[in-house]
Design an enzyme around this catalytic site. Structure first.
Site, PDB file in Angstrom:
ATOM      1  N   ARG A 229      18.217 -12.013 -36.041  1.00 43.98           N
ATOM      2  CA  ARG A 229      18.713 -13.263 -35.476  1.00 43.98           C
ATOM      3  C   ARG A 229      17.618 -13.941 -34.664  1.00 43.98           C
ATOM      4  NH1 ARG A 229      21.899 -13.463 -38.466  1.00 43.98           N
ATOM      5  NH2 ARG A 229      24.132 -13.883 -38.370  1.00 43.98           N
ATOM      6  N   GLU A 258      18.137 -23.400 -36.234  1.00 46.04           N
ATOM      7  CA  GLU A 258      17.972 -23.471 -37.692  1.00 46.04           C
ATOM      8  C   GLU A 258      18.562 -24.779 -38.215  1.00 46.04           C
ATOM      9  OE1 GLU A 258      19.615 -19.863 -39.365  1.00 46.04           O
ATOM     10  OE2 GLU A 258      18.175 -18.615 -38.301  1.00 46.04           O
ATOM     11  N   HIS A 276      16.468 -18.155 -43.701  1.00 49.20           N
ATOM     12  CA  HIS A 276      17.647 -17.295 -43.479  1.00 49.20           C
ATOM     13  C   HIS A 276      18.218 -16.809 -44.827  1.00 49.20           C
ATOM     14  CE1 HIS A 276      21.053 -16.500 -40.377  1.00 49.20           C
ATOM     15  NE2 HIS A 276      21.045 -15.565 -41.314  1.00 49.20           N
TER      16      HIS A 276
END
Ligand code: NAD
Ligand code: 3PG
Length: 524
Positions: A229, A258, A276
């Site tokens: 994360r 993000e 991601h």
């Protein structure tokens, strides 16, 4: 018909259990696209893109469950969901292999400069000297967070001849030895690893875990990886150590914000990135979507869920064993609340016999929910019952006790109020069902269902007859009657059940009788 909102992109095949269900209507749209209909949805399915904030939960007034098709729930305000009685579930192991493999791919790419070399060749260069890398063989890999992904990664790293050092506060020496890794302190990892990768959840403790101080303790020339994360490695500190050359290279699949469009990290040639993608494989997406779809469907149909974040979880088998007591507990809590209409400080629950061998915390929450639902306006269920009780200053405890009641199983509840206390005992008899077998030291035996009237009175001739006459005069049919007393002529209790509720006027009439001490109506 249950309404389910799927707010992030998800495997169509994985959603099949919900798509096939006759009692479910699925809407696949972003939250912004259904703003006016948010109040209609019973379930919400998300990945990491949708932020399930308190405000969104407040707007989704019918919401019962949030399903996270993945592991991390840091995009969900779990506390707010718990307060509102919304169950949060995830799919904890569906993407483990994909993320471990992605981390490994990032590590290999990092030390062999594969992304940079790819870009160079694509721009028609042939610069073999610029991309001389290092072997993984013989290097030390430090893994911080040794759960599902961390341990799968360790197996792959060992197969490549790496020495694996791991830090996890919950790792036992035994487990480390079994997997063939060395459990050590975070200080050891920082000082001795050539490559460090983080695999913890993002929590208050792990935010900035690799920050200014800890990165400073790493070997000069260390490689860092974050496929867990954004924020576990502090980005500002990382930039400083990249600028001064202490960190040789970084692989990032996740970012503090993000997409990281304004991040300076994107300017470094030795920072390789993916958007991601850890869980972005067909296999992982099929796994996680199938897991949450099945779980959400089970939950909506009143069956148990196995991977809840904010609810005790039970297997189907255990749930079947616990269900009768779960229902009995809820009714007992409700009866107590209706009989004792005054502030309560303490609820003590005792389990005896076969029920004591089950997951009693589940029954306790159900009992609390039954107690509180008769007292508070907001939704109270087993998810938020403990929290709501604490907010209202009600302490609760549970105790397992050796069999004193003589029943095969027995739940006893003692409630302490400002001026009074109240006790109730219940049991479940196979093939007969739930029974309340004691109230305030009186032995009694009644089925807790429907409309009940609880009367405390003097044990004198004619009291029961007078009550029956008044009810008859008002054309009220008594379904069942139970009486209990401790001694002849002393205090006694009556529990009557009816097919419909009784009106206030009739209750007032009964209250006026000389030998009647108190009357409570109970609706179950
Ligand atoms: N990039 C991706 O697409 C992707 C995919 C899946 C998971 N993830 C992330 O990876 C994380 C790990 O996933 P997992 O399935 O292995 O979870 P997990 O729960 O199995 O493992 C997490 C481990 O971290 C440990 N931990 C917690 N606090 C710690 C601390 N302060 N220091 C060291 N260890 C600590 C826990 O004890 C646990 O063993 C998830 O929380 C998620 O955020 C990312
Ligand atoms: O926590 C997870 O499961 C991963 O970060 C995957 O997130 P995603 O579902 O948005 O790909």
């Amino acid at each position: 018909m249950f309404q389910v909102l799927v707010a992030d992109s998800m495997s169509h095949e994985g959603l099949q259990p919900l798509l096939d269900a006759k009692n479910v209507n699925i809407v696949q749209k972003k939250v912004e696209e259904v703003e006016d209909d948010l109040h209609l949805f019973d379930a919400l399915l998300v990945r990491s893109a949708t932020k399930v904030t308190e405000s969104l939960l407040t707007r989704m007034t019918s919401l019962k469950i949030v399903g996270r098709a993945g592991v991390g729930v840091d995009n969900i305000d779990v506390d707010a969901a718990t307060k509102k009685g919304v169950v949060v579930i995830n799919a904890p192991d569906g993407n483990t292999i994909s993320t471990a493999e992605h981390t490994f791919a990032m590590m290999a790419s990092l030390v062999r400069h594969i992304p940079q070399a790819y870009v160079s060749v694509k721009s028609k260069e042939w610069n073999r000297n610029a991309f001389v890398g290092a072997e993984l063989y013989g290097k030390s890999l430090g893994i911080i967070g040794f759960g599902r992904i961390g341990s799968e990664l360790a197996k792959r790293a060992r197969a490549f001849g790496m020495t694996v050092l791991v830090f996890d506060p919950f790792l036992t020496r035994d487990r480390a030895e079994k997997i063939g890794v060395k459990g050590c302190s975070i200080e050891d990892i920082l000082a001795n690893s050539d490559i460090i990768t983080v695999h913890t959840p993002l929590t208050k403790e792990t935010k900035g875990l690799l920050g200014k101080v800890n990165i400073g303790k790493t070997k000069k020339g260390v490689y860092l990886i974050n496929c867990a994360r954004g924020g576990i490695i502090d980005e500002e500190a990382l930039i400083q150590y990249l600028e001064n050359g202490h960190v040789r290279g970084v692989a990032l699949d996740v970012f503090e914000v993000e997409p990281p469009v304004n991040s300076k990290l994107l300017e470094f040639d030795n920072v390789i990135t993916t958007p991601h993608l850890g869980a972005s494989t067909k296999e992982a997406q099929l796994n996680v979507a199938t897991q949450v779809s099945k779980e959400v469907l089970h939950f909506l149909e009143g069956k148990p869920v196995t991977s809840s974040i904010n609810l005790p979880t039970l297997t189907k088998e255990l749930f079947e064993k616990i269900q009768p007591f779960y229902q009995l507990g809820k009714k007992m809590g409700n009866i107590v609340s209706q009989c004792m209409r005054e502030p309560v400080q303490e609820i003590a629950i005792q389990y005896e016999g076969s029920v004591a061998e089950l997951e009693t915390s589940f029954i306790t929450k159900s009992l609390l929910a039954g107690f509180l639902s008769a007292r508070v306006d907001s939704t109270v269920n087993e998810v938020n019952a403990g929290m709501v009780a604490k907010e209202r200053g009600i302490s609760f405890s549970e105790k397992i006790s050796s069999n004193q009641s003589g029943y095969e199983n027995c739940i006893s509840v003692h409630v302490q109020g400002d001026h009074k206390s109240f006790e109730i005992k219940g049991t479940h008899v196979p093939n007969y069902g739930e029974r309340i077998v004691g109230i305030n030291d009186f032995n009694i035996d009644f089925i807790p269902t429907g409309y009940l009237l609880y009367i405390q009175h003097q044990d004198k001739p004619g009291v029961i007859g007078r009550v029956g006459k008044v009810l008859g005069d008002h054309k009220i049919n008594i379904a069942t009657t139970q009486v209990g007393r401790k001694e002849k002529g002393g205090e006694a209790i009556m529990m009557l059940s009816f097919d419909r509720s009784l009106d206030e006027e009739l209750i007032d009439c009964l209250k006026s009788f000389e030998d009647i001490l108190s009357i409570r109506t109970i609706d179950l």
